[in-house]
Structure formats: C-alpha cells, structure tokens
Design an enzyme around this catalytic site. Structure first.
Site, PDB file in Angstrom:
ATOM      1  CG  HIS A 274      -1.539   1.376   1.448  1.00  0.00           C
ATOM      2  ND1 HIS A 274      -2.629   1.780   0.712  1.00  0.00           N
ATOM      3  CD2 HIS A 274      -1.215   2.405   2.266  1.00  0.00           C
ATOM      4  CE1 HIS A 274      -2.958   3.009   1.085  1.00  0.00           C
ATOM      5  NE2 HIS A 274      -2.118   3.409   2.018  1.00  0.00           N
TER       6      HIS A 274
ATOM      7  CB  CYS B 184      -3.361   2.685  -2.609  1.00  0.00           C
ATOM      8  SG  CYS B 184      -2.490   1.113  -2.381  1.00  0.00           S
TER       9      CYS B 184
END
Length: 164
Positions: free
Chosen positions: A38, A108
């Site tokens: 992430h 993301c």
C-alpha cells in the site's frame, strides 16, 4: 522577481501482509514477494492515498497501518498546496471516485504513481506497480482473483472533499 518554492515529495510504503507475503508467497505463488504494498504520497505535510471511498489524507504515517515500512524520496515539486488540492479534487470527481477502487487494476499504487508523475515527473518503483500482474500470472493468483476482487483496503484518514 517571482520566487518559486520547492516542496519535498515522498512515497510512504506499507506492507499490508506485515511480512507474511515473504514467508508464504513461495508456497502459494511459486515465487517470493517482498510484500503486499500500500502506498501514499506525502507532500505539503500530509499523506494522500486512494481507497474504496475515494482520495483520503492524514498526517504522514497516520494511517491505521502505523509507520511505513519504507519511505522513498521522489524529489520535489513546485506545485503549491492550493493547486495540488484542486488537482486531487478533479481526480476524485473523475478517475479516483468513490467506488472505482479495484485491488488489481485501480488501487492506491496506481493513484500514487499518477500523483508522483504529476508532482515530480517520476514514477514509483515498478516492483510496486507490477505486483498485481505478477500475482495474477500465477495459477494461485487466478484462483484467488474472484475473492480478492471484492477486497478494498481502508487505512483510515479523511476524505479530501469531506464526502463519504
């Protein structure tokens, strides 16, 4: 004489697996993955990231994932905060709207990559952006895809437009 300010831009990198990817990926995928990544872009004193509910921000390292596993300097930008926020608002109205998140194709990391290019002209490391296709290229990844397609990462933070 017009003075231009320069602002540092960093990529905050988190391993969602907290080390388990490195241990389990050889058994499950037949190759070792360093992590399940992430990312968020840090600029103007805030960390910006994309999730199922749209574009969010928090103080750097202020997500529910705690401190990042790595911080990568991407250079600097001359884009002032007000213009950057306008850019993010336009992204949230179009490309990175609430409900457009997809773990493999629109996540993301695709957001961080696009924002990094806007701010610095640099991309984020390919080992991060290529991870979904690497996983999907394995039989186990293909078998898990129907389950993983419904997964949305929620690291917390505040929606940039104040909407949910």
């Amino acid at each position: 004489m017009d003075q231009t300010s320069s602002y540092p831009v960093e990529l905050y990198i988190y391993d969602l697996s907290r080390g388990m990817a490195r241990q389990l990926s050889p058994l499950m995928l037949g190759r070792e993955l360093d992590g399940i990544w992430h990312t968020g872009i840090v600029v103007h004193g805030k960390e910006f990231f994309f999730m199922a509910e749209g574009i969010h921000n928090c103080r750097p390292g202020g997500t529910t994932m705690g401190q990042p596993d790595a911080i990568l300097g991407l250079g600097s930008t001359e884009v002032p905060e007000d213009l950057f926020m306008e850019y993010l608002a336009s992204l949230e109205e179009s490309t990175y709207r609430c409900g457009t998140y997809n773990l493999f194709e629109h996540n993301c990391n695709t957001f961080s990559n696009e924002v990094a290019q806007f701010l610095t002209g640099q991309t984020i490391p390919p080992n991060i952006t290529d991870l979904p296709s690497e996983v999907l290229s394995t039989p186990f990844g293909q078998a898990l895809r129907p389950i993983l397609d419904s997964v949305a990462i929620n690291p917390g933070g505040n929606n940039i437009t104040g909407q949910r």
